[in-house]
Design a protein around this motif. Structure first.
Motif, short mmCIF file in Angstrom:
data_model
loop_
_atom_site.label_atom_id
_atom_site.label_comp_id
_atom_site.label_asym_id
_atom_site.label_seq_id
_atom_site.Cartn_x
_atom_site.Cartn_y
_atom_site.Cartn_z
N GLU A 133 9.85 14.65 22.14
CA GLU A 133 8.52 15.09 21.70
C GLU A 133 7.43 14.35 22.47
OE1 GLU A 133 5.96 14.58 17.61
OE2 GLU A 133 8.11 14.92 17.44
N PHE A 134 7.65 13.05 22.68
CA PHE A 134 6.65 12.23 23.39
C PHE A 134 6.43 12.72 24.82
CE2 PHE A 134 6.28 8.51 26.34
CZ PHE A 134 4.95 8.24 26.10
N HIS A 135 7.51 13.03 25.54
CA HIS A 135 7.36 13.48 26.92
C HIS A 135 6.59 14.80 27.01
CE1 HIS A 135 10.35 10.36 27.78
NE2 HIS A 135 10.02 10.48 29.05
N VAL A 136 6.83 15.70 26.07
CA VAL A 136 6.10 16.97 26.04
C VAL A 136 4.63 16.72 25.76
CG1 VAL A 136 5.84 19.16 24.82
CG2 VAL A 136 8.14 18.29 25.36
N GLU A 137 4.36 15.87 24.76
CA GLU A 137 2.98 15.56 24.39
C GLU A 137 2.25 14.83 25.52
OE1 GLU A 137 2.84 13.49 20.71
OE2 GLU A 137 0.65 13.43 20.64
N LEU A 138 2.96 13.95 26.21
CA LEU A 138 2.37 13.20 27.32
C LEU A 138 1.91 14.14 28.44
CD1 LEU A 138 1.84 10.45 28.75
CD2 LEU A 138 4.21 10.53 29.57
N ALA A 139 2.77 15.10 28.78
CA ALA A 139 2.41 16.06 29.83
C ALA A 139 1.18 16.87 29.43
CB ALA A 139 3.60 16.97 30.13
N GLU A 140 1.16 17.34 28.19
CA GLU A 140 0.02 18.13 27.72
C GLU A 140 -1.25 17.30 27.74
OE1 GLU A 140 2.54 21.01 24.62
OE2 GLU A 140 1.20 19.44 23.87
N TRP A 141 -1.13 16.06 27.33
CA TRP A 141 -2.29 15.16 27.28
C TRP A 141 -2.89 14.94 28.66
CZ3 TRP A 141 -2.27 9.51 28.24
CH2 TRP A 141 -3.43 8.88 27.81
N LEU A 142 -2.03 14.91 29.67
CA LEU A 142 -2.48 14.68 31.05
C LEU A 142 -2.82 15.99 31.76
CD1 LEU A 142 0.05 11.90 32.10
CD2 LEU A 142 -2.39 11.63 31.61
N GLY A 143 -2.67 17.11 31.08
CA GLY A 143 -2.99 18.39 31.68
C GLY A 143 -2.01 18.80 32.77
N MET A 144 -0.78 18.38 32.63
CA MET A 144 0.24 18.70 33.63
C MET A 144 1.41 19.41 32.95
SD MET A 144 -1.25 17.51 36.31
CE MET A 144 -0.20 17.12 37.71
N ALA A 145 2.34 19.94 33.76
CA ALA A 145 3.44 20.73 33.20
C ALA A 145 4.56 19.86 32.64
CB ALA A 145 4.00 21.67 34.27
#
Length: 392
Positions: free
Chosen positions: A65-77
């Protein structure tokens, strides 16, 4: 006080106001401190690693969940965690750079950017800094043309720091990226001093990769960092193994080549995970961080002979200052010589400035309260006046 038989307990954050340029935004949250104690063993997070046996798929603790949220937070895929920003540089360079390939790097970049190219036997060409210490789109275009003339090809990669570590200046990432993409050059955004400190959106900036440092700017233990990529680039930089053992026929599933299978484990990843909610919240408060920085910068500016070498008004809390005309003048005759300044600050409960530095030095105000900023500012002014320096 000792925390083990021959190891002193580190009490920096508990006993002083820390101005260390590379430490303050990596200071652990209370949540991270507790998580580090509970998950400090090296393979602790691997207790619940199930098929397909990869760290970013683990659900307890919630790393998937963290890796998905991290990508979204940084505006990346997609995003991964890595053992420090330098490993992210290495992973990207290792994907695109081969022997003799040219790579463009801003002239204010950290040495690890250079080394990540050298390990691939690539060749660095620098984008020059302007007289006011900035990396610009125009200079980027000129250097790409220089590389084409010299190598007969465009650079394989371009590194741009959003905020450089030398002056803490903010550079035109969007403009530099626009130029680079006109030549189909992929861009690595170095957010070591921005990711976790201020809002960063790789999509808005147009970059191909976002790199951040956990222990510099995300309140995580060292060594830790993040690497995020666009969907197109993720397929390349996060490629999985195709290797097969020639005798055994062994294959290794979906292990990723660039990070040698798995990356962060134990304390670094759980510490980053535990701090993440507060890190996401704190980037919304960057204006207040800059207000506190201004209190100290303006106090230093008021001391005769002191110059702010970073851009002004300041856009980041990391600042470089020249006191060769003020505190260093005092050092010439003071009985403690150049150590008088760090000694005087230490007596007032302020640390993080290199002992002996009275000519050119850096400080970072990130994470201070207004009351602490006012105290630090007053302390600098008091030290100046006590040593005969004029304050405007």
């Amino acid at each position: 006080m000792r925390c083990a038989a021959n190891i002193d307990a580190r009490m920096v954050e508990e006993t002083a106001i820390n101005l260390d340029p590379i430490q303050v935004a990596g200071r652990l949250t209370p949540e991270a401190m507790k998580a580090v104690i509970a998950w400090g063993d090296g393979y602790s997070v691997c207790d619940n690693c199930r098929k397909p046996f990869r760290l970013d798929y683990i659900q307890n603790p919630p790393l998937k969940e963290f890796h998905v949220e991290l990508a979204e937070w940084l505006g990346m895929a997609q995003a991964r965690t890595v053992p420090g920003a330098r490993r992210a540089f290495q992973q990207v360079a290792g994907t695109y750079v081969e022997k003799g390939d040219p790579v463009l790097i801003g002239a204010l970049a950290h040495y690890t950017s250079y080394l990540s190219v050298e390990i691939c036997r690539g060749i660095v060409r620098e984008i020059p800094k302007t007289a006011d210490n900035h990396i610009t789109p125009d200079d980027t275009a000129n250097r790409i043309e220089d590389v084409i003339r010299e190598f007969g090809t465009v650079p394989k990669l371009l590194y741009i720091d959003h905020v450089d570590y030398q002056f803490g200046n903010m550079h035109d990432v969007r403009g530099v990226t626009k130029v680079a993409h006109q030549y189909d050059v992929p861009v690595l955004y170095n957010g070591v001093y921005t990711v976790g400190v201020m809002q960063v959106n790789g999509k808005d900036l147009g970059v191909d990769f976002v790199v951040g440092s956990g222990h510099k700017s995300m309140a995580a233990p060292a060594p830790s960092g993040v690497l995020a990529a666009t969907e197109e680039r993720a397929e390349e930089v996060f490629r999985t193994t195709q290797m097969t053992g020639d005798l055994t026929g062994r294959k290794f599933g979906i292990k990723e080549v660039g990070i040698i299978g798995c990356s962060l484990m134990g304390a670094p990843i759980v510490g980053m995970l535990a701090s993440f909610p507060k890190v996401k919240a704190r980037v919304e408060q960057f204006d207040s961080e800059m207000a506190n920085s201004k209190i100290i910068v303006d106090a230093l500016k008021s001391i005769e002979g002191t110059k702010i070498l970073s851009e002004y008004p300041r856009k980041h809390t990391l600042t470089r200052v020249d006191t060769s005309g003020s505190f260093d003048v005092v050092a010439q005759t003071h009985k403690k010589r150049g150590f008088f300044l760090s000694s005087a600050l230490g007596k007032k409960g302020i640390t993080g400035i290199i002992p002996g530095a009275t000519k050119v030095w850096k400080f970072n105000t990130y994470g201070m309260t207004k009351k602490q900023a006012e105290y630090v500012a007053k302390t600098y002014l008091d030290i100046a006046e006590e040593n005969g320096l004029r304050v405007a």
